[in-house]
Design an enzyme around this catalytic site. Structure first.
Site, PDB file in Angstrom:
ATOM      1  N   ASP A  47       0.852  -1.201   0.000  1.00  0.00           N
ATOM      2  CA  ASP A  47       0.000   0.000   0.000  1.00  0.00           C
ATOM      3  C   ASP A  47       0.885   1.248   0.000  1.00  0.00           C
ATOM      4  O   ASP A  47       1.526   1.549   1.006  1.00  0.00           O
ATOM      5  CB  ASP A  47      -0.907  -0.012   1.238  1.00  0.00           C
ATOM      6  CG  ASP A  47      -1.800   1.217   1.293  1.00  0.00           C
ATOM      7  OD1 ASP A  47      -2.662   1.361   0.408  1.00  0.00           O
ATOM      8  OD2 ASP A  47      -1.636   2.043   2.219  1.00  0.00           O
ATOM      9  N   TYR A  52       3.635   9.965   0.727  1.00  0.00           N
ATOM     10  CA  TYR A  52       4.562   9.350   1.680  1.00  0.00           C
ATOM     11  C   TYR A  52       6.020   9.654   1.319  1.00  0.00           C
ATOM     12  O   TYR A  52       6.916   9.424   2.127  1.00  0.00           O
ATOM     13  CB  TYR A  52       4.359   7.837   1.771  1.00  0.00           C
ATOM     14  CG  TYR A  52       2.972   7.398   2.200  1.00  0.00           C
ATOM     15  CD1 TYR A  52       2.076   8.276   2.816  1.00  0.00           C
ATOM     16  CD2 TYR A  52       2.544   6.090   1.988  1.00  0.00           C
ATOM     17  CE1 TYR A  52       0.805   7.870   3.191  1.00  0.00           C
ATOM     18  CE2 TYR A  52       1.274   5.666   2.370  1.00  0.00           C
ATOM     19  CZ  TYR A  52       0.402   6.564   2.961  1.00  0.00           C
ATOM     20  OH  TYR A  52      -0.854   6.153   3.328  1.00  0.00           O
ATOM     21  N   LYS A  81      -2.231   6.286  -4.152  1.00  0.00           N
ATOM     22  CA  LYS A  81      -3.310   7.251  -3.913  1.00  0.00           C
ATOM     23  C   LYS A  81      -2.960   8.604  -4.510  1.00  0.00           C
ATOM     24  O   LYS A  81      -1.795   9.012  -4.458  1.00  0.00           O
ATOM     25  CB  LYS A  81      -3.537   7.415  -2.394  1.00  0.00           C
ATOM     26  CG  LYS A  81      -3.635   6.099  -1.643  1.00  0.00           C
ATOM     27  CD  LYS A  81      -3.729   6.298  -0.144  1.00  0.00           C
ATOM     28  CE  LYS A  81      -3.607   4.986   0.592  1.00  0.00           C
ATOM     29  NZ  LYS A  81      -2.232   4.519   0.708  1.00  0.00           N
ATOM     30  N   HIS A 112      -7.097   9.799  -1.932  1.00  0.00           N
ATOM     31  CA  HIS A 112      -6.537   9.689  -0.576  1.00  0.00           C
ATOM     32  C   HIS A 112      -7.443  10.349   0.474  1.00  0.00           C
ATOM     33  O   HIS A 112      -7.718   9.776   1.520  1.00  0.00           O
ATOM     34  CB  HIS A 112      -5.142  10.344  -0.566  1.00  0.00           C
ATOM     35  CG  HIS A 112      -4.252   9.852   0.531  1.00  0.00           C
ATOM     36  ND1 HIS A 112      -2.887   9.784   0.402  1.00  0.00           N
ATOM     37  CD2 HIS A 112      -4.520   9.407   1.783  1.00  0.00           C
ATOM     38  CE1 HIS A 112      -2.357   9.314   1.527  1.00  0.00           C
ATOM     39  NE2 HIS A 112      -3.330   9.082   2.377  1.00  0.00           N
TER      40      HIS A 112
END
Length: 327
Positions: A47, A52, A81, A112
C-alpha cells in the site's frame, strides 16, 4: 499461497498488506528496505501513496526483485493514492506514481482524502491552508471520473476511496459509473466504526484497515494524550496470552476474521514476518471475537485537523458525525 479476500467487484486481493507510511520516523530508504524484506518474506500487497515521499525508492525495490525473479509483476498487488493537490490533474499524478514505482500499472488507485485540502508533508497540527474548503460533491465526482478514465485506459485495475463518511457516500455513489472496489479507513479494536464498516460492506466495497493495531508510532502531531493504546488493553493482552502471541497479532487476526483487510507498517523483519504469518493459523474463537467487539471506544487517531477550512469548528467537522455533510 497467500490467503486472499474478494474486492467489491469480485477481483481477488491478498488478505493482508504491507503499509509504507513511515510517518515522520523512517527515511524512504528504511521503508524501501522493509518492502524488500516483506516481499521476500511473502507479502504480495503493498500500500503506497505519493505523499509518503518514498515511491521512487520502493520502485527500485520492485524493479530489483522482478529482475532477480523473486516475484513477477502479475503476482504483486500495488496500490497508491492521488494526493489532495492533484485532484484536478489525476492522470499526471497517476503517471508519475507508475513511473516512480516502475510498475507499469496500478492494481488499485485511491482518492486519498475526499477534498483537495493540501498541507505540506510533516507540517504542524495547527497548520491550515488558505485554499482549504469543505467537501464538494461536484469536485469529488470530477476527481473520481478522472480515475474512471484511467481504469478505461488500463492504467488502473481497481478504484478505491479513502476516509469517506456515509453522508458523502450517499451523495456521490449514485453519480459514479464504476463503483469503488474498496474503502480504506481507520479500523482497529478501539475504533471499529461499526456503522460505516457495515455500510461499506453493504455497498459492495471491501474495508481496508489502516492503523490496524492502533498505530503507536504515528506522527507526533497526531498523538493526543487521551488516546487509548489498543494493544495494552487487558482484554487484548489476555487473548494474546491464550494463544501465546503478541497483542499485535490478535488485532490482525481480529481484522481478517471480521472481514477487513489490514495493512500494518513495520520496518522490523521479525514483526512484519509475524504480521504476515499470524493470519494463516490459530484463529480467534467466536468468544474472543465477541470480547473484542466490546472494546470499541470511538478512539479516532487520525483526526485530520490539517485539512480544516476557514469557518470549520474543529476536526469533528471532517467526519460528518451528525449525519450531514458539514459545510
Amino acid at each position: 499461497m497467500t490467503k486472499m479476500m474478494k474486492l467489491g467487484n469480485e477481483n481477488e486481493i491478498p488478505a493482508i498488506g504491507m503499509g509504507t507510511f513511515g510517518s515522520d520516523r523512517f527515511t524512504p530508504a528504511q521503508v524501501a528496505e522493509a518492502v524488500e524484506g516483506g516481499i521476500r518474506a511473502g507479502y504480495r500487497l503493498i500500500d503506497c501513496a505519493s505523499v509518503y515521499g518514498n515511491e521512487k525508492e520502493i520502485g527500485e525495490v520492485f524493479r530489483k526483485l522482478t529482475d532477480e525473479g523473486v516475484v513477477e509483476r502479475k503476482d504483486l498487488f500495488i496500490m497508491s493514492k492521488v494526493w489532495n493537490d492533484m485532484h484536478r490533474d489525476v492522470k499526471a499524478a497517476c503517471q508519475k506514481t507508475i513511473q516512480d514505482l516502475q510498475c507499469g500499472y496500478l492494481d488499485m488507485y485511491f482518492i486519498h482524502w475526499p477534498f483537495p485540502n493540501y498541507h505540506a508533508p510533516g507540517c504542524d497540527v495547527d497548520a491550515r491552508s488558505a485554499d482549504s474548503r469543505p467537501f464538494s460533491i461536484d469536485e469529488f465526482c470530477d476527481t473520481y471520473r478522472q480515475i474512471e478514465e484511467l481504469y478505461e485506459e488500463g492504467l488502473v485495475k481497481n478504484i478505491g476511496v479513502s476516509n469517506m463518511t456515509i453522508p458523502k457516500f450517499e451523495e456521490v455513489l449514485p453519480k459514479l459509473n464504476i463503483k469503488p472496489a474498496a474503502h480504506e479507513m481507520e479500523l482497529h479494536p478501539c475504533f471499529q466504526q461499526e456503522e460505516l464498516f457495515n455500510y461499506t460492506k453493504a455497498q459492495g466495497m471491501l474495508p481496508i484497515a489502516y492503523m490496524p493495531m492502533g498505530s503507536p508510532r504515528r506522527p507526533e502531531r497526531d498523538i493526543d494524550p487521551n488516546d487509548i493504546a489498543d494493544l495494552e488493553l487487558p482484554e487484548m493482552r489476555q487473548i494474546a496470552e491464550n494463544h501465546g502471541i503478541h497483542p499485535a497479532s490478535v488485532a490482525l487476526k481480529w481484522a481478517v476474521q471480521r472481514g477487513q483487510l489490514p495493512i500494518p507498517f513495520s520496518t522490523t523483519p521479525k514483526n512484519y514476518q509475524s504480521n504476515l504469518q499470524c493470519i494463516e493459523k490459530d484463529m480467534l474463537t467466536e468468544e474472543e471475537m465477541k470480547k473484542i467487539s466490546t472494546l470499541d471506544k470511538g478512539n479516532r487517531l487520525v483526526k485530520g485537523q490539517v485539512f480544516l477550512w476557514e469557518g470549520a469548528k474543529d476536526w469533528h467537522d471532517l467526519w460528518d458525525e451528525e449525519g450531514v455533510i458539514v459545510q
